[in-house]
Design an enzyme around this catalytic site. Structure first.
Site, PDB file in Angstrom:
ATOM      1  CG  ASN A 154      31.909 -18.760 -49.914  1.00 12.46           C
ATOM      2  OD1 ASN A 154      32.238 -18.668 -48.883  1.00 12.46           O
ATOM      3  ND2 ASN A 154      32.539 -19.946 -50.067  1.00 12.46           N
ATOM      4  CE  LYS A 201      31.112 -21.052 -55.676  1.00 10.36           C
ATOM      5  NZ  LYS A 201      31.916 -23.159 -55.020  1.00 10.36           N
ATOM      6  NE  ARG A 206      31.481 -22.380 -46.821  1.00 16.34           N
ATOM      7  CZ  ARG A 206      31.790 -23.286 -47.302  1.00 16.34           C
ATOM      8  NH1 ARG A 206      32.560 -23.461 -48.807  1.00 16.34           N
ATOM      9  NH2 ARG A 206      32.681 -24.653 -46.321  1.00 16.34           N
ATOM     10  CG  ASP A 229      31.440 -24.334 -43.292  1.00 16.72           C
ATOM     11  OD1 ASP A 229      30.572 -23.312 -44.211  1.00 16.72           O
ATOM     12  OD2 ASP A 229      32.574 -24.646 -43.651  1.00 16.72           O
ATOM     13  CG  HIS A 263      32.808 -32.190 -48.511  1.00 18.66           C
ATOM     14  ND1 HIS A 263      31.224 -32.030 -48.789  1.00 18.66           N
ATOM     15  CD2 HIS A 263      33.466 -32.234 -48.498  1.00 18.66           C
ATOM     16  CE1 HIS A 263      31.924 -30.742 -49.172  1.00 18.66           C
ATOM     17  NE2 HIS A 263      33.403 -30.764 -49.166  1.00 18.66           N
ATOM     18  CG  ASN A 306      42.416 -29.420 -52.362  1.00 18.06           C
ATOM     19  OD1 ASN A 306      43.040 -29.811 -52.214  1.00 18.06           O
ATOM     20  ND2 ASN A 306      42.679 -28.391 -51.591  1.00 18.06           N
ATOM     21  CG  ASP A 331      43.418 -32.698 -59.594  1.00 13.76           C
ATOM     22  OD1 ASP A 331      42.862 -33.400 -59.686  1.00 13.76           O
ATOM     23  OD2 ASP A 331      42.454 -30.984 -59.900  1.00 13.76           O
ATOM     24  NE  ARG A 389      40.404 -33.406 -61.107  1.00 13.52           N
ATOM     25  CZ  ARG A 389      40.228 -32.119 -61.951  1.00 13.52           C
ATOM     26  NH1 ARG A 389      39.170 -32.242 -62.228  1.00 13.52           N
ATOM     27  NH2 ARG A 389      40.737 -30.653 -60.771  1.00 13.52           N
ATOM     28  N   GLY A 404      34.570 -37.103 -53.732  1.00 13.81           N
ATOM     29  CA  GLY A 404      33.215 -37.992 -53.418  1.00 13.81           C
ATOM     30  C   GLY A 404      32.034 -38.631 -54.409  1.00 13.81           C
TER      31      GLY A 404
END
Length: 402
Positions: free
Chosen positions: A7, A14, A95, A152, A212, A215, A286, A288, A336
């Site tokens: 990716n 990645k 990807r 995608d 999905h 972020n 974020d 969290r 999710g």
């Protein structure tokens, strides 16, 4: 066969090397800050397994070729390598963001496929050039090895025209291909297949709503195993409220802001993509951090949470109406899979649709597909972890098998 999944981003690569006989990753990693004075490479051996080993290196990477060469050195290292040499890699899966209408399924990369990727650079100016760079690097470093593009947008190509067209002058679609394409398709496709397996239901009889949530966030309405609608549009900006993206807004806001704030088109685009969403509402993108702020009485964080979940709830209702019959609502990706607060709030008040969450089941985190709805619910509410890299590798094998 071992498949290398790549990716490629504008300044990053990645990667994951997967043993497809066992469907197990041998190694994975991320090359960051390519083209900057100092880059970083994080490499994991046996990722997410017992005995995982993590290696971190800091060194400059002038371009993607240098970054990928270093990855190959690590993969084949005499001491820490997971294969002896490059010949143990059977194929490379890439990807790719946007394949438009021309590419409806994964394809072996050739001059035609690269031409399509180039043609859609105006609609994917950040991702498509980077994806193309990753392909060209792979062709240079692995001559003769088959490269497969996994897009995608593929999964969403089954949408009917009534779902993918915008109510603009039709000439704009005919001339400029302005339409809904949708994104996160590799994840939505993996989740759809995995849900069919988990429920023991034939794929072509499966009706689900996939969520999905990371972020970046998107949802899809899946009827008889095929996508019939999705929240993202011509770009990943449309649809749900996200970490830094605004999602659905009145389009007239854009020229209004450009006039009142003296913004250029690029500045307006940055505002909507990078400075909005959760970040725009409370300064945090974020979830969290947002939960911690909510617990401390931060009213803007609470409002951002309510807006985020409210918009997901609205789309569940809309997609329920589109599908008529829903077997499951499925949550995946970072938020999710891991955020029971979000899942509970999204499903609250949907009892009349047969959608409910069992608090004890919702609190469980085990990395496996699981029910979080009560026994006997008309609609299953599931958490199904996504695995986009495995889906790309499987699609790569499918293309090579013909």
């Amino acid at each position: 066969m071992n498949v290398l999944v790549i990716n490629s981003g504008s300044s990053s690569i990645k990667y994951q090397l997967i043993d497809m006989e066992r469907e197990v990753p041998l190694c994975s990693g991320l090359v960051e800050r390519i083209g900057e004075p100092m880059g970083k490479l994080t490499h994991k051996i046996r990722p997410d397994a017992e005995g995982e080993e993590k290696l971190t290196f800091e060194q400059p990477f002038t371009n993607h070729v240098e970054g990928m060469k270093r990855v190959v050195e690590l993969i084949t290292d005499a001491d820490k390598g997971v294969i002896k040499d490059k010949s143990e890699i059977g194929a490379i899966g890439h990807r790719v963001l946007l394949g438009g209408e021309e590419i409806k399924q994964s394809v072996r990369i050739d001059d035609w496929a690269k031409g399509v990727i180039r043609d859609y650079i105006p609609l994917g100016p950040l991702h498509n050039p980077a994806n193309l760079a990753g392909i060209e690097v792979a062709e240079e470093l692995f001559p003769g090895l088959p490269n497969v593009g996994v897009f995608d947008t593929e999964f969403h190509q089954s949408m009917p025209a009534k779902a993918y067209l915008y109510p603009l002058p039709i000439e704009l679609y005919e001339e400029l291909k302005i339409r809904r394409y949708g994104f996160h398709g590799t994840s939505h496709r993996y989740i759809t297949k995995r849900t069919a397996q988990y429920l023991g239901k034939p794929l072509d009889e499966l009706n689900i709503i996939t969520c999905h949530l990371g972020n970046g966030c998107s949802m899809a309405a899946v009827k008889n195993g095929k996508c019939v609608d999705t929240t993202m549009g011509i770009t990943p900006l449309e649809g749900l409220m996200m970490g830094t993206r605004c999602g659905d807004i009145d389009p007239a806001i854009v020229p209004f802001l450009m006039e009142k704030k003296n913004l250029s088109p690029a500045e307006a685009d940055t505002l909507m993509n990078k400075q909005s969403g959760l970040k725009g509402m409370c300064g945090m993108n974020d979830m969290r951090d947002l939960h911690a702020a909510r617990e401390n009485g931060n009213e803007r964080a609470q409002l951002a949470f309510e807006m985020f979940t409210y918009r997901i709830k609205k789309y569940i209702g809309a997609y329920y109406a589109v599908l008529g019959r829903v077997d499951a609502v499925v949550f995946t990706a970072g938020i999710g899979e891991n955020d029971d607060f979000v899942r509970a709030e999204v499903c609250a008040g949907l009892d009349s649709l047969g959608i409910a969450v069992d608090p004890a089941r919702n609190a469980v985190r085990n990395g496996q597909p699981r029910h979080i709805s009560p026994d006997g619910s008309r609609v299953a509410v599931l958490v199904v972890p996504t695995n986009e890299e495995l889906e790309i590798a499987q699609a790569t094998l499918d293309v090579l098998k013909g």
